[in-house]
Motif scaffolding. Structure first.
Motif, PDB file in Angstrom:
ATOM      1  N   THR A 185       0.830  -1.210   0.000  1.00  0.00           N
ATOM      2  CA  THR A 185       0.000   0.000   0.000  1.00  0.00           C
ATOM      3  C   THR A 185       0.862   1.257   0.000  1.00  0.00           C
ATOM      4  OG1 THR A 185      -0.133  -0.099   2.402  1.00  0.00           O
ATOM      5  CG2 THR A 185      -1.948  -1.093   1.170  1.00  0.00           C
ATOM      6  N   GLU A 186       2.180   1.106   0.215  1.00  0.00           N
ATOM      7  CA  GLU A 186       3.087   2.265   0.188  1.00  0.00           C
ATOM      8  C   GLU A 186       4.511   1.784  -0.091  1.00  0.00           C
ATOM      9  OE1 GLU A 186       2.915   4.027   4.076  1.00  0.00           O
ATOM     10  OE2 GLU A 186       3.564   2.182   5.041  1.00  0.00           O
ATOM     11  N   HIS A 187       5.369   2.699  -0.531  1.00  0.00           N
ATOM     12  CA  HIS A 187       6.785   2.411  -0.803  1.00  0.00           C
ATOM     13  C   HIS A 187       6.952   1.109  -1.589  1.00  0.00           C
ATOM     14  CE1 HIS A 187       7.355   5.616   2.004  1.00  0.00           C
ATOM     15  NE2 HIS A 187       6.904   4.916   3.022  1.00  0.00           N
ATOM     16  N   LEU A 188       6.185   1.027  -2.682  1.00  0.00           N
ATOM     17  CA  LEU A 188       6.101  -0.212  -3.466  1.00  0.00           C
ATOM     18  C   LEU A 188       7.475  -0.779  -3.831  1.00  0.00           C
ATOM     19  CD1 LEU A 188       3.825  -1.913  -5.073  1.00  0.00           C
ATOM     20  CD2 LEU A 188       4.701  -0.705  -7.042  1.00  0.00           C
ATOM     21  N   LEU A 189       8.322   0.037  -4.459  1.00  0.00           N
ATOM     22  CA  LEU A 189       9.599  -0.478  -4.968  1.00  0.00           C
ATOM     23  C   LEU A 189      10.565  -0.862  -3.870  1.00  0.00           C
ATOM     24  CD1 LEU A 189      10.603   1.386  -8.224  1.00  0.00           C
ATOM     25  CD2 LEU A 189      10.003  -1.011  -7.851  1.00  0.00           C
ATOM     26  N   ASP A 190      10.674  -0.019  -2.852  1.00  0.00           N
ATOM     27  CA  ASP A 190      11.571  -0.323  -1.733  1.00  0.00           C
ATOM     28  C   ASP A 190      11.148  -1.622  -1.057  1.00  0.00           C
ATOM     29  OD1 ASP A 190      12.975   1.929  -2.246  1.00  0.00           O
ATOM     30  OD2 ASP A 190      12.182   3.107  -0.569  1.00  0.00           O
ATOM     31  N   ASN A 191       9.866  -1.737  -0.810  1.00  0.00           N
ATOM     32  CA  ASN A 191       9.373  -2.939  -0.131  1.00  0.00           C
ATOM     33  C   ASN A 191       9.562  -4.188  -0.990  1.00  0.00           C
ATOM     34  OD1 ASN A 191       8.618  -1.670   2.234  1.00  0.00           O
ATOM     35  ND2 ASN A 191       6.540  -1.262   1.536  1.00  0.00           N
ATOM     36  N   ALA A 192       9.322  -4.032  -2.294  1.00  0.00           N
ATOM     37  CA  ALA A 192       9.456  -5.192  -3.189  1.00  0.00           C
ATOM     38  C   ALA A 192      10.909  -5.632  -3.292  1.00  0.00           C
ATOM     39  CB  ALA A 192       8.900  -4.856  -4.569  1.00  0.00           C
ATOM     40  N   THR A 193      11.825  -4.671  -3.365  1.00  0.00           N
ATOM     41  CA  THR A 193      13.249  -4.989  -3.460  1.00  0.00           C
ATOM     42  C   THR A 193      13.728  -5.679  -2.180  1.00  0.00           C
ATOM     43  OG1 THR A 193      13.494  -3.075  -4.885  1.00  0.00           O
ATOM     44  CG2 THR A 193      15.511  -3.998  -3.980  1.00  0.00           C
ATOM     45  N   ALA A 194      13.281  -5.163  -1.051  1.00  0.00           N
ATOM     46  CA  ALA A 194      13.646  -5.789   0.227  1.00  0.00           C
ATOM     47  C   ALA A 194      13.061  -7.193   0.310  1.00  0.00           C
ATOM     48  CB  ALA A 194      13.145  -4.931   1.386  1.00  0.00           C
ATOM     49  N   LYS A 195      11.845  -7.337  -0.190  1.00  0.00           N
ATOM     50  CA  LYS A 195      11.175  -8.643  -0.140  1.00  0.00           C
ATOM     51  C   LYS A 195      11.881  -9.670  -1.021  1.00  0.00           C
ATOM     52  CE  LYS A 195       6.982  -8.342   0.926  1.00  0.00           C
ATOM     53  NZ  LYS A 195       5.547  -8.054   0.957  1.00  0.00           N
ATOM     54  N   LEU A 196      12.375  -9.237  -2.178  1.00  0.00           N
ATOM     55  CA  LEU A 196      13.110 -10.124  -3.083  1.00  0.00           C
ATOM     56  C   LEU A 196      14.281 -10.765  -2.340  1.00  0.00           C
ATOM     57  CD1 LEU A 196      13.346 -10.855  -6.263  1.00  0.00           C
ATOM     58  CD2 LEU A 196      15.135  -9.125  -6.276  1.00  0.00           C
ATOM     59  N   ALA A 197      15.013  -9.938  -1.615  1.00  0.00           N
ATOM     60  CA  ALA A 197      16.178 -10.428  -0.880  1.00  0.00           C
ATOM     61  C   ALA A 197      15.757 -11.288   0.314  1.00  0.00           C
ATOM     62  CB  ALA A 197      17.006  -9.239  -0.400  1.00  0.00           C
ATOM     63  N   ARG A 198      14.794 -10.806   1.051  1.00  0.00           N
ATOM     64  CA  ARG A 198      14.395 -11.509   2.281  1.00  0.00           C
ATOM     65  C   ARG A 198      13.795 -12.876   1.977  1.00  0.00           C
ATOM     66  NH1 ARG A 198      11.101  -7.777   4.119  1.00  0.00           N
ATOM     67  NH2 ARG A 198       9.130  -8.864   3.825  1.00  0.00           N
ATOM     68  N   LYS A 199      12.978 -12.926   0.931  1.00  0.00           N
ATOM     69  CA  LYS A 199      12.294 -14.180   0.610  1.00  0.00           C
ATOM     70  C   LYS A 199      13.200 -15.139  -0.155  1.00  0.00           C
ATOM     71  CE  LYS A 199       7.927 -12.807   1.746  1.00  0.00           C
ATOM     72  NZ  LYS A 199       6.883 -13.554   2.448  1.00  0.00           N
ATOM     73  N   GLY A 200      14.254 -14.601  -0.766  1.00  0.00           N
ATOM     74  CA  GLY A 200      15.179 -15.463  -1.504  1.00  0.00           C
ATOM     75  C   GLY A 200      14.641 -15.933  -2.844  1.00  0.00           C
ATOM     76  N   CYS A 201      13.671 -15.192  -3.390  1.00  0.00           N
ATOM     77  CA  CYS A 201      13.090 -15.627  -4.671  1.00  0.00           C
ATOM     78  C   CYS A 201      13.774 -14.932  -5.841  1.00  0.00           C
ATOM     79  CB  CYS A 201      11.575 -15.411  -4.682  1.00  0.00           C
ATOM     80  SG  CYS A 201      11.049 -13.737  -4.348  1.00  0.00           S
ATOM     81  N   ASP A 202      13.414 -15.318  -7.060  1.00  0.00           N
ATOM     82  CA  ASP A 202      14.064 -14.790  -8.256  1.00  0.00           C
ATOM     83  C   ASP A 202      13.370 -13.537  -8.784  1.00  0.00           C
ATOM     84  OD1 ASP A 202      16.021 -17.002  -8.566  1.00  0.00           O
ATOM     85  OD2 ASP A 202      14.170 -18.168  -8.662  1.00  0.00           O
ATOM     86  N   TRP A 203      12.075 -13.526  -8.715  1.00  0.00           N
ATOM     87  CA  TRP A 203      11.304 -12.352  -9.132  1.00  0.00           C
ATOM     88  C   TRP A 203      10.254 -12.033  -8.076  1.00  0.00           C
ATOM     89  CZ3 TRP A 203       9.311 -14.300 -14.590  1.00  0.00           C
ATOM     90  CH2 TRP A 203      10.419 -14.544 -15.413  1.00  0.00           C
ATOM     91  N   ILE A 204      10.012 -10.744  -7.915  1.00  0.00           N
ATOM     92  CA  ILE A 204       8.839 -10.312  -7.143  1.00  0.00           C
ATOM     93  C   ILE A 204       7.943  -9.547  -8.112  1.00  0.00           C
ATOM     94  CG2 ILE A 204       8.045  -8.562  -5.491  1.00  0.00           C
ATOM     95  CD1 ILE A 204       8.803 -10.860  -3.868  1.00  0.00           C
ATOM     96  N   ILE A 205       6.680  -9.901  -8.124  1.00  0.00           N
ATOM     97  CA  ILE A 205       5.698  -9.154  -8.901  1.00  0.00           C
ATOM     98  C   ILE A 205       4.953  -8.285  -7.890  1.00  0.00           C
ATOM     99  CG2 ILE A 205       3.782  -9.298 -10.545  1.00  0.00           C
ATOM    100  CD1 ILE A 205       6.392 -10.736 -11.453  1.00  0.00           C
TER     101      ILE A 205
END
Ligand code: C5P
Length: 217
Positions: free
Chosen positions: A147-167
């Motif tokens: 709901t906020e800071h879409l890109l920052d949160n998605a980039t952090a989530k990519l690393a934290r979750k260990g996945c290849d892509w975040i949509i």
């Protein structure tokens, strides 16, 4: 095996919400129609993949040509995903509840005293599968509803979750993504972010599967 660019590949897709029981008649849930996840499962099948769709309770129909496993809770979804492994592709589109409730065996009565619920953390299915050293699918894709800071949160989530892509998609106030027919997403991978124009969930699914095909060709 069928024909198509993903013939011989196995894809697992999670979709829909999870329901976490409070007592025999009540539950807590996340908002999710299952439309995006189901569309991805359908598009993967159309590309020739063998698809296992693990879905929480939704009102959309099972896609054709896909093997569907119906679950309610996050713990059941986790078990169903593990049972479906190994896979080449795993797409975690479900809106999984972060907690389950320490349930009451009987229906909680209205007694004048407000009930207290104890919450227990649910397994993070995406993170668990993405962090496996053995039997990790080649391509692990997560979703991020922000709901906020879409890109920052998605980039952090990519690393934290260990996945290849975040949509990532914006589900903030004014967005009609949840339950709606259309979606507007940003694909985030290790190289950066790519914004996709607003499109139907079916079109987003087709585009996503085209990108997956590039990985496997
Ligand atoms: O951390 P957050 O819930 O925002 O992450 C969203 C992503 O993680 C989605 O891909 C969702 O399907 C997945 N997820 C999961 N298991 C959980 C929570 C989220 O697979 N318990």
């Amino acid at each position: 095996a069928g024909s198509g660019a993903l013939a011989g590949r196995h894809a697992i897709v999670t979709s829909g919400p999870t329901h976490e029981a409070i007592d025999p008649v009540r539950y807590i849930a996340n908002r999710s129609s299952g439309r995006q996840g189901h569309a991805i499962a359908q598009a993967l099948a159309a590309a020739g993949a063998r698809v296992t769709l693990v879905t929480g309770p939704v009102s959309v129909a099972d896609p054709s040509g896909v093997s569907c496993v119906h679950v309610e809770s996050a713990r059941a979804m986790h078990a169903a995903v593990e049972a479906a492994l190994p896979a080449d592709i795993a797409v975690f589109c479900a809106a999984v509840a972060d907690w389950h409730v320490v349930t009451s065996e009987h229906k909680i009565k209205k007694s004048g005293i407000l009930p207290q619920f104890s919450l227990v953390e649910n397994p993070d299915i995406l993170s668990d599968i993405a962090h496996r050293t053995e039997g990790r699918p080649t391509l692990v894709i997560g979703f991020a509803a922000e709901t906020e800071h879409l890109l920052d949160n998605a980039t952090a989530k990519l690393a934290r979750k260990g996945c290849d892509w975040i949509i990532a998609n914006d589900v903030g106030a004014g967005s009609d993504v949840m339950g709606g027919e259309a979606n507007e997403v940003v694909l985030v991978d290790k190289n950066g972010a790519e914004h996709w124009a607003r499109a139907s969930k079916t079109a987003i699914a087709d585009r996503l599967v085209s990108r997956m095909i590039e990985v496997f060709s």
